[in-house]
Design an enzyme around this catalytic site. Structure first.
Site, PDB file in Angstrom:
ATOM      1  N   LYS A   1      40.509  21.569  35.043  1.00  0.00           N
ATOM      2  CA  LYS A   1      39.994  20.817  36.212  1.00  0.00           C
ATOM      3  C   LYS A   1      38.720  20.060  35.879  1.00  0.00           C
ATOM      4  O   LYS A   1      38.507  18.970  36.374  1.00  0.00           O
ATOM      5  CB  LYS A   1      39.702  21.780  37.380  1.00  0.00           C
TER       6      LYS A   1
ATOM      7  N   GLY B   1      34.531  28.235  35.718  1.00  0.00           N
ATOM      8  CA  GLY B   1      33.793  27.684  34.581  1.00  0.00           C
ATOM      9  C   GLY B   1      34.478  26.406  34.167  1.00  0.00           C
ATOM     10  O   GLY B   1      35.622  26.428  33.735  1.00  0.00           O
TER      11      GLY B   1
ATOM     12  N   GLN C   1      39.235  27.846  40.622  1.00  0.00           N
ATOM     13  CA  GLN C   1      40.367  28.749  40.393  1.00  0.00           C
ATOM     14  C   GLN C   1      41.688  27.968  40.578  1.00  0.00           C
ATOM     15  O   GLN C   1      41.718  26.780  40.330  1.00  0.00           O
ATOM     16  CB  GLN C   1      40.310  29.982  41.304  1.00  0.00           C
TER      17      GLN C   1
HETATM   18  P1  IMP Z   1      37.128  37.197  40.855  1.00  0.00           P
HETATM   19  O1  IMP Z   1      37.313  35.805  41.319  1.00  0.00           O
HETATM   20  O2  IMP Z   1      35.999  37.365  39.877  1.00  0.00           O
HETATM   21  O3  IMP Z   1      37.062  38.178  41.986  1.00  0.00           O
HETATM   22  O4  IMP Z   1      38.438  37.620  40.003  1.00  0.00           O
HETATM   23  C1  IMP Z   1      39.727  37.773  40.614  1.00  0.00           C
HETATM   24  C2  IMP Z   1      40.815  37.243  39.702  1.00  0.00           C
HETATM   25  O5  IMP Z   1      40.718  35.840  39.620  1.00  0.00           O
HETATM   26  C3  IMP Z   1      40.753  37.765  38.259  1.00  0.00           C
HETATM   27  O6  IMP Z   1      42.069  37.883  37.748  1.00  0.00           O
HETATM   28  C4  IMP Z   1      40.017  36.652  37.533  1.00  0.00           C
HETATM   29  O7  IMP Z   1      40.314  36.629  36.153  1.00  0.00           O
HETATM   30  C5  IMP Z   1      40.602  35.433  38.257  1.00  0.00           C
HETATM   31  N1  IMP Z   1      39.692  34.278  38.221  1.00  0.00           N
HETATM   32  C6  IMP Z   1      38.614  34.069  38.964  1.00  0.00           C
HETATM   33  N2  IMP Z   1      38.063  32.876  38.681  1.00  0.00           N
HETATM   34  C7  IMP Z   1      38.837  32.313  37.752  1.00  0.00           C
HETATM   35  C8  IMP Z   1      38.812  31.042  37.081  1.00  0.00           C
HETATM   36  O8  IMP Z   1      37.954  30.173  37.309  1.00  0.00           O
HETATM   37  N3  IMP Z   1      39.812  30.835  36.184  1.00  0.00           N
HETATM   38  C9  IMP Z   1      40.788  31.736  35.954  1.00  0.00           C
HETATM   39  N4  IMP Z   1      40.871  32.908  36.566  1.00  0.00           N
HETATM   40  C10 IMP Z   1      39.902  33.199  37.463  1.00  0.00           C
END
Ligand code: IMP
Length: 426
Positions: free
Chosen positions: A16, A40, A224
């Protein structure tokens, strides 16, 4: 000019950053509307890289207003570091930053709470940035918002309320519950770190709505991906926010009629970080090759990403829940020299083939189709007609299956390594 939303169409990490950076070239305003430093985005600036976690990718274009919307959860320490890094490069002037007064703040106790949640056998492999617990506080109506940062007494009351409620849980897990003095220091720290940011805090929803009404080019940047959406993703292996296009409205403070275009970004294969079902996941040995070829390591956590074949059934779900009007395909160059390509077109069940992700995804067997690969290096290609026949057929298969036109194809990490078929803002 109606606004456009750019969202991830898979499990995040679709590329993205680069696509939003390109699309934001003609944008007056770029808005992040959900998530926090769990995202990120790697932005390539000549031979340099800038990884942003909170600041929208529009940051590379001076004069573009960068908005952190109400739907975000913000860690002020991370934001401060990121702003400093941008300013070292001459980016993100003070007037180019607007932080919603209604966003939620991530406090140290959110990270402690996440450590507890992720310590047992029910861990889902989060990024451990305190994202989920900050959204828990928001839903519990005990969250702290940028609007509270100039009100020390409210800050202290909220911190007491949160910590008093968490105290028994923390004690049971041998996590220290800050005493009176530490709480006072936390308030002091928040006030200190917030001081230089306060001039940038304001009514972001109103400002964005005004910009749209004035005919400005507004781009909403998702974080995400659709399949991590808290309502429609692969629950419970999801993030805690609305990652779909609809989230752009609620996470900013504008209505759905503001949105004209929805661009979904998908890799030409699939990756996932963290735990959770992944029907088209490749065999471990094959994954290793793809991980190295595609540089598939998390921009936020450095974790190796799981790799799989493109899942068109999952993408079909993403097209529906976002109301996607076009698709941006990334990393087509990574497929060069990989041999025949497989693509998931559905899932086998006792009742026949399912063409979208069902509510329970675990253990699903994908129906894979094999397509011819190609060996040519694509990084110099700028015109779709110059792509190898097999690469064009692959793009057409995706577009035809989903019934959505492809507006952009990325053939390398650099800004120029892109085939643009549809311009967002003229
Ligand atoms: P959280 O967003 O840290 O609560 O993580 C929840 C889930 O979303 C986990 O499986 C993370 O690896 C995934 N996740 C969160 N942010 C990202 C992103 O920017 N890229 C890929 N996976 C993400």
């Amino acid at each position: 000019m109606p606004a456009a939303v750019v969202v991830g169409a898979q499990w995040g990490d679709e590329g993205k950053g680069k696509v939003v950076d390109l699309y934001s070239e003609g944008a007056d305003v770029v808005v992040r509307f959900a998530g926090g430093a769990n995202a990120g985005h790697t932005l390539v600036l000549g031979d340099q890289k800038l990884v942003t976690h909170l600041v929208p990718s529009g940051v590379l274009h001076p004069g573009t207003l960068c908005v952190l919307g109400a739907g975000m959860v913000i860690d002020l320490e991370t934001l401060t570091d990121e702003i400093a890094e941008c300013r070292e490069r001459g980016l993100l002037a003070a007037e180019d930053l607007l932080i919603s007064e209604r966003a939620q703040l991530i406090l140290p106790y959110h990270r402690d709470l996440e450590a507890i949640r992720e310590s047992g056998r029910h861990a889902i492999g989060t990024t451990r940035r305190g994202i989920g617990p900050a959204y828990e506080s928001k839903a519990a109506r005990t969250g702290i918002r940028p609007a509270d940062l100039s009100r020390p007494q409210i800050l202290r009351e909220r911190i007491d309320q949160n910590l008093d409620q968490l105290a028994p849980l923390f004690a049971a897990h041998d996590i220290e519950v800050p005493d009176d003095e530490k709480r006072s220091r936390l308030v002091e720290r928040l006030l200190t770190i917030a001081a230089p940011l306060l001039p940038s805090v304001g009514n972001a929803g109103r400002r964005v709505a005004d910009e749209i009404a004035a005919g400005k080019n507004v781009l909403f940047e998702g974080a995400q991906g659709a399949l991590l959406d808290v309502d429609h993703g692969t629950y419970p292996f999801v993030t805690s926010s609305t990652t779909t296009a609809a989230g752009a409205c609620s996470g900013t403070g504008v209505g759905p009629t503001a949105i004209g275009k929805v661009i979904g970004i998908s890799k030409t294969y699939c990756t996932r970080v963290g735990a959770g079902p992944f029907p088209t996941e490749m065999d471990e040995e094959v994954q290793k090759v793809w991980r190295e070829a595609g540089g598939e390591y998390g921009a936020t956590t450095g974790r190796p990403r799981r790799c799989g074949w493109l899942d068109l059934a999952a993408l079909k779900t993403a097209v529906r829940i976002n109301g996607m009007t076009s698709l941006a395909l990334t990393k087509l160059d990574v497929l060069s020299g990989r041999g025949p390509i497989h693509v998931g077109v559905g899932y086998e069940t006792d009742d026949g083939v399912m063409d979208e992700l069902p509510v329970h995804v675990g253990g699903l067997k994908p129906v894979l189709r094999e397509l011819p690969g190609w060996d040519d290096d694509l990084r110099g290609v700028r015109d779709v007609s110059k792509l190898p026949v097999a690469a064009r057929a692959y793009i057409d298969t995706i577009s035809d299956h989903l019934g959505v036109p492809v507006g952009l194809v990325s053939v390398g990490p650099g800004r120029s390594e892109t085939i643009v078929l549809e311009r967002l803002f003229s």
